[in-house]
Design a protein around this motif. Structure first.
Motif, short mmCIF file in Angstrom:
data_model
loop_
_atom_site.label_atom_id
_atom_site.label_comp_id
_atom_site.label_asym_id
_atom_site.label_seq_id
_atom_site.Cartn_x
_atom_site.Cartn_y
_atom_site.Cartn_z
N THR A 68 -7.35 9.22 -4.14
CA THR A 68 -7.08 8.18 -3.13
C THR A 68 -8.45 7.71 -2.65
OG1 THR A 68 -7.21 9.55 -1.13
CG2 THR A 68 -5.08 9.50 -2.24
N PRO A 69 -8.51 6.58 -1.97
CA PRO A 69 -9.77 6.27 -1.30
C PRO A 69 -10.01 7.24 -0.14
CG PRO A 69 -8.20 4.44 -1.10
CD PRO A 69 -7.48 5.55 -1.76
N PHE A 120 -10.57 6.34 2.89
CA PHE A 120 -9.98 5.75 4.09
C PHE A 120 -8.84 4.81 3.68
CE2 PHE A 120 -9.83 2.39 7.36
CZ PHE A 120 -9.59 3.18 8.48
N GLU A 151 -7.60 1.78 4.03
CA GLU A 151 -7.95 0.43 4.48
C GLU A 151 -6.70 -0.35 4.88
OE1 GLU A 151 -10.64 -1.07 5.11
OE2 GLU A 151 -10.25 -3.21 4.90
N ASN A 170 -0.36 0.33 2.17
CA ASN A 170 -0.58 0.31 0.71
C ASN A 170 -1.75 1.21 0.35
OD1 ASN A 170 1.23 -1.88 -0.58
ND2 ASN A 170 0.43 -2.86 1.27
N ALA A 207 -6.26 4.74 10.08
CA ALA A 207 -6.09 4.24 11.45
C ALA A 207 -4.64 4.38 11.86
CB ALA A 207 -6.53 2.78 11.54
#
Lengths: 256, 293
Positions: A58-59, A61, A63, A67, A140
């Protein structure tokens, strides 16, 4: 506190001759507060090892928390029966159960996260052991409790269950299949929108043999896109896709 | 710099003189964090004979206040106009400190502020915390309707573009040759692309290559007295778009695209290791949509 307990476990195993090699594979490397609950609820307290042959990408964060791309790859692990993907700290933890049957043990798709959480893949092999890989993703938040884009413009019903696909034939070695299914995939956690999601997908070859079975849960992203890898031995020219959602809508598609 | 509860928050704004009457505050080439308080942006101002024109106001009320204090140390002329180059949070949330001054932006910027500013603000409170204290979404931003203006001996050109966002304003001072390029140009810092339209952005950069400016103030990174910053922005944008489009067409998944090695010439760009994956998240679905038509 959790770390101290893990340390004590680690010390215990370190001096236990039979588990000398297993020390690293029994302690949750992600140090998740919810691991014990996940082990019980999602993996039924069955035998587990943490195994770096199961790779979750996964990334760092999220973003876009609605998704989050996740890719699961299993290397050098024989007898893969089932791959369960879950996120410990999501309000709905279970994301997908993928039985690759005749596909390679690889899948990529996007899902919704509500907050920072471990994202894991547990791979059950034919000896009944779950091999678990995973990583943390920072977020977030809010991906599970916000309405999807299609809900905001309210045009989702025009394309419900439409399927688009793309196949790559790559010099006979690697074949990939990407498919998108139009569906709101509502979690039921956004105010005033009941849960509405695809529950089952089934891929078959031209002789009617199952190539893969997929059970989906609410966190899979709206209008989900899946990438699969097809084993070399599959010669089928046509793949059929069938599926149902939790309201009984069906999809049937032929992929050439 | 670590920030502890009770510490006095101070952006320690570093003002540099760009040209006669023209100043800029150069922010860190970083992501938002609690240690930089969101000071990751360049802002500036022009001191004309009739008053001061402010270009972008920074990420928070506190930044706007400290910017205003710094301006007051250079001139006692009144601040007569604030211009916002685009709607991104690091450029607009200091506007509250200029509440007695008209604030102008392009129509596309106004529309985006209406739709997104509250979400940006919530996110900034999460990311930089106490620095945001008292910051709200400003209510009265006016539409900038003119393309030219002579103010206090400065002939200013307001150039309407888009590409980084739906409304990208550049301010060119014919007297000094200084161009405030906003986020159409980044210098030694990776681009941000959440609202990018690469075609429009490329057209804007092509136009910039043909413009006759003396000094360019980019939205992020150091000043440039040549076309280098424009060329660098263009080079990276071209690479980014062709790399992601090509990878989508080859069947790579999003995480695989994030693993693609960066060309050596981009490796020194600040924050590229976090901005490149973000750009993949923004741009991959666009090309995937083309693929799955």
């Amino acid at each position: 506190m959790i770390r101290l307990r893990q340390l004590m476990f680690a010390v215990f195993f370190l001096f236990h001759p039979l588990t000398l090699l297993a020390v690293d594979t029994l302690v949750d490397p992600l140090d998740s507060p919810a691991w014990a609950v996940m082990h019980e609820r999602i993996l039924g307290n069955e035998p587990v090892v943490f195994d770096d042959r199961v790779t979750v990408m996964t990334p760092e964060f999220a973003e876009d928390p609605m998704n989050v791309p996740v890719s699961v790859t299993v290397n050098r692990l024989e007898g893969v029966q089932s791959i369960v993907i879950f996120a410990d700290l999501n309000p709905i933890q279970k994301v997908m159960e993928f039985k690759p049957v005749h596909l390679k043990p690889y899948i990529a798709f996007r899902f919704k996260v509500e907050q920072s959480t471990p994202v894991r893949a547990a791979v059950k092999t034919s000896d009944g052991v779950w091999h678990v890989g995973g990583r943390w993703i920072d977020a977030a938040g809010g991906g599970c409790t916000a309405p999807g884009a299609g809900r905001l413009v309210d045009n989702w019903h025009e394309t419900l269950m439409n399927v688009t696909t793309r196949i790559w034939h790559d010099s006979g070695h690697l074949q990939r299949l990407r498919l998108r299914i139009m569906h709101p995939m509502d979690t039921g956690l956004a105010p005033g929108i009941p849960e509405f999601y695809i529950e089952q997908l089934n891929l078959r070859d031209d002789s009617g043999q199952t190539m893969a079975d997929i059970q989906l849960f609410q966190p899979v992203s709206e209008n989900p896109v899946f990438t699969f890898e097809i084993s070399d031995e599959i010669k089928s020219k046509v793949i059929t896709l069938a599926g149902t959602d939790n309201n009984g809508n069906r999809l049937d598609a032929v992929i050439r | 710099m670590l920030v502890h509860a009770g510490d006095e928050l101070d952006y320690r704004l570093e003002m540099i003189q760009v040209a006669d009457d023209t100043y800029a505050f150069i922010g860190e080439k970083e992501d938002f964090s609690r240690s930089n308080g969101g000071n990751i942006v360049n802002t500036g101002f022009i001191v004309t004979d009739t008053g001061v024109i402010v270009i972008d106001t920074g990420p928070s009320l506190l930044y706007g206040q400290q910017m205003r204090e710094a301006i007051g140390r250079v001139t006692d002329k009144p601040i007569i106009k604030v211009l916002l180059t685009h709607h991104h949070p690091d450029h607009i949330f200091g506007s509250q400190a200029f509440a007695d001054t008209p604030v102008y932006a392009l129509p596309g910027t106004l529309e985006s502020i209406r739709g997104e500013a509250q979400g940006f603000l919530d996110n900034l409170y999460r990311m930089v915390g106490p620095w945001m204290k008292g910051t709200r979404v400003m209510e009265s931003v006016r539409v900038l309707e003119i393309q030219h203006e002579n103010i206090g001996g400065h002939a200013l050109e307001y150039i309407t573009m888009s590409g980084h966002t739906a409304g990208d304003l550049m301010v060119f001072d014919e007297k000094t040759g200084v161009l405030f390029a906003g986020d159409l140009v980044f210098h030694n810092r990776a681009l941000t692309t959440p609202h990018a339209d690469p075609g429009d952005w490329m057209a804007a950069l092509d136009r910039l290559l043909n413009m006759d400016f003396r000094i360019l103030v980019p939205g992020h990174g150091e000043l440039s007295s040549s076309k280098d910053a424009v060329e660098q922005t263009r080079d990276y944008l071209l690479w980014l778009e062709s790399t992601i489009r090509d990878a989508v067409q080859r069947g790579l998944d999003m995480n695989e695209v994030m693993q693609i090695p960066l060309p050596e010439r981009f490796q020194a760009l600040a924050v590229i290791s976090s901005e490149y994956p973000r750009s993949v998240i923004h741009r991959f679905p666009v090309y995937e949509e083309e693929l799955l038509q």
